[in-house]
Every structure is written in C-alpha cells, then in structure tokens.
Design a protein around this motif. Structure first.
Motif, PDB file in Angstrom:
ATOM      1  N   ILE A 143      36.759  59.371  53.209  1.00 15.49           N
ATOM      2  CA  ILE A 143      37.435  60.309  52.298  1.00 15.49           C
ATOM      3  C   ILE A 143      37.075  59.762  50.788  1.00 15.49           C
ATOM      4  O   ILE A 143      37.182  60.301  49.538  1.00 15.49           O
ATOM      5  CB  ILE A 143      38.582  61.824  52.842  1.00 15.49           C
ATOM      6  CG1 ILE A 143      38.109  63.123  51.875  1.00 15.49           C
ATOM      7  CG2 ILE A 143      39.612  60.516  52.641  1.00 15.49           C
ATOM      8  CD1 ILE A 143      37.011  63.782  51.684  1.00 15.49           C
ATOM      9  N   THR A 144      37.684  58.530  50.918  1.00 18.50           N
ATOM     10  CA  THR A 144      37.805  57.845  49.119  1.00 18.50           C
ATOM     11  C   THR A 144      36.386  57.988  48.662  1.00 18.50           C
ATOM     12  O   THR A 144      36.451  57.452  47.476  1.00 18.50           O
ATOM     13  CB  THR A 144      38.773  56.612  49.643  1.00 18.50           C
ATOM     14  OG1 THR A 144      40.077  57.212  49.807  1.00 18.50           O
ATOM     15  CG2 THR A 144      39.070  55.616  48.640  1.00 18.50           C
ATOM     16  N   ALA A 145      35.536  56.864  49.371  1.00 16.77           N
ATOM     17  CA  ALA A 145      34.519  56.739  49.032  1.00 16.77           C
ATOM     18  C   ALA A 145      33.906  58.134  48.580  1.00 16.77           C
ATOM     19  O   ALA A 145      33.229  57.877  47.186  1.00 16.77           O
ATOM     20  CB  ALA A 145      33.640  56.464  49.644  1.00 16.77           C
ATOM     21  N   VAL A 146      33.706  59.211  49.331  1.00 11.65           N
ATOM     22  CA  VAL A 146      33.431  60.924  48.987  1.00 11.65           C
ATOM     23  C   VAL A 146      33.932  60.782  46.828  1.00 11.65           C
ATOM     24  O   VAL A 146      33.501  61.729  46.240  1.00 11.65           O
ATOM     25  CB  VAL A 146      33.764  61.951  49.093  1.00 11.65           C
ATOM     26  CG1 VAL A 146      33.305  63.131  48.710  1.00 11.65           C
ATOM     27  CG2 VAL A 146      32.368  61.984  50.697  1.00 11.65           C
ATOM     28  N   ILE A 147      35.761  60.875  46.728  1.00 12.49           N
ATOM     29  CA  ILE A 147      36.101  61.081  45.712  1.00 12.49           C
ATOM     30  C   ILE A 147      36.114  60.224  44.679  1.00 12.49           C
ATOM     31  O   ILE A 147      35.541  60.567  43.851  1.00 12.49           O
ATOM     32  CB  ILE A 147      37.561  61.014  46.369  1.00 12.49           C
ATOM     33  CG1 ILE A 147      38.239  62.304  47.521  1.00 12.49           C
ATOM     34  CG2 ILE A 147      38.507  61.721  45.162  1.00 12.49           C
ATOM     35  CD1 ILE A 147      39.309  62.178  47.677  1.00 12.49           C
ATOM     36  N   ASP A 148      35.862  59.133  45.120  1.00 11.27           N
ATOM     37  CA  ASP A 148      35.559  58.143  43.966  1.00 11.27           C
ATOM     38  C   ASP A 148      33.959  58.290  43.039  1.00 11.27           C
ATOM     39  O   ASP A 148      33.547  58.225  41.968  1.00 11.27           O
ATOM     40  CB  ASP A 148      35.440  56.880  44.226  1.00 11.27           C
ATOM     41  CG  ASP A 148      36.921  56.510  44.379  1.00 11.27           C
ATOM     42  OD1 ASP A 148      37.879  56.316  44.142  1.00 11.27           O
ATOM     43  OD2 ASP A 148      36.846  55.366  46.046  1.00 11.27           O
ATOM     44  N   ARG A 149      33.250  58.618  44.253  1.00 11.29           N
ATOM     45  CA  ARG A 149      31.874  59.485  43.507  1.00 11.29           C
ATOM     46  C   ARG A 149      31.410  59.978  43.144  1.00 11.29           C
ATOM     47  O   ARG A 149      31.062  60.930  41.436  1.00 11.29           O
ATOM     48  CB  ARG A 149      30.921  59.534  44.456  1.00 11.29           C
ATOM     49  CG  ARG A 149      30.306  58.202  45.701  1.00 11.29           C
ATOM     50  CD  ARG A 149      29.013  58.685  45.720  1.00 11.29           C
ATOM     51  NE  ARG A 149      29.392  59.454  47.670  1.00 11.29           N
ATOM     52  CZ  ARG A 149      30.248  58.758  48.459  1.00 11.29           C
ATOM     53  NH1 ARG A 149      30.155  58.426  48.615  1.00 11.29           N
ATOM     54  NH2 ARG A 149      29.770  59.600  49.550  1.00 11.29           N
TER      55      ARG A 149
END
Length: 158
Positions: free
Chosen positions: A72-78
């Motif tokens: 989820i962190t990767a999604v939010i970062d993108r």
C-alpha cells in the motif's frame, strides 16, 4: 436429457453476458488508468478514496485488499508522486497519516473519459422504461453485493 428450456437458455446467456461485462469492466478500468498515467490498482485506490473518503494507509490497504506496509505504501507513493493524493498528519493524532484524493487532478486526468461514457449511458438509459431501470439497478446492486461478499471470502481464505 432434453432440450434446455427458454428460461435455462436465458440464464446460461446471462452468465455469459455477466462474464463478458466483468471482463470488459476490468479492461476498461485498466485503459482509463493508463490514460491517467496510472495502473489499475492505483486508479482503484484513488477511486476508493474519492467514494469512501480519506483514509489512513492501513484503512486504504483494507479497502483495496493490499497488504498494509510495503504494497500500500508503494501505491500511495506512486499516487502522491503523480499528484493524485496527498498525505497529511491527522490533527487529532499526529502519529497517524491521512491520505486524501485530489479530486480536481483525478477529474482533470480521467474525468473526460468517464464523462463520455456517462453521456453514452445516459442516452441509452433514456430509451428504457422506469421498470427496466429499476430492474437494472436491482441487478447491479445485487451483483456488487455478491462480488463484495466473495472478495471477503477470498481474503479470509488467504
């Protein structure tokens, strides 16, 4: 075994139609995501933030079915890098982070596609009777409920 009844044939056809509809819905969402420079998961995540409101990363992970933490962190970062969401500290608990969709950015990037599709749907719906629209609403509502229930069952079995 005899020839299938008209009802049996209609039910079999409905299964084919629903399968085709669901496949095309997924492919449509993927194509829309790409027009906005996103992938399908990212578009669904920002869509959930728009429809269900701001969320902590953990809450967004729950909504999407992604693992809290890295995925989820990767999604939010993108999404943040692309300008679709922002992170703010929760005013009530400064340890928490709240993720909020930038509705204007989403509408600017993918709104025209949804607007075009919405206009086409509206034109089609104008050709239906009130009873047909009521039936369609009931059908899609129930299909959505069944899908949500099945998502939960699949998540629980992991």
């Amino acid at each position: 075994m005899g020839t299938p009844s008209t009802r049996e044939q209609s039910i079999a056809r409905m299964a084919d139609v629903m399968r085709d509809f669901m496949a095309n819905a997924v492919l449509f969402q993927d194509a829309v995501a790409r027009t906005g420079g996103l992938n399908s998961t990212d578009l669904q995540a920002v869509g959930l933030l728009m429809s269900q409101g701001p969320a902590t990363p953990g809450e967004l992970a729950e909504r999407t079915g992604l693992s809290a933490g890295g995925a989820i962190t990767a999604v939010i970062d993108r999404l943040e890098k692309a300008g679709y969401v922002s992170r703010q500290r929760d005013q009530a608990d400064r340890r928490r982070v709240i993720v909020t969709a930038d509705v204007d950015k989403v509408l600017q990037q993918v709104g025209p596609v949804y607007g075009r599709v919405g206009a086409r749907w509206a034109a089609y719906l104008d050709t239906l009777t009130d009873e047909q629209i009521d039936l369609a609403n009931e059908l899609f509502t129930r299909a959505s409920e069944i899908n949500r229930e099945e998502i939960e069952l699949l998540r629980e079995s992991r």
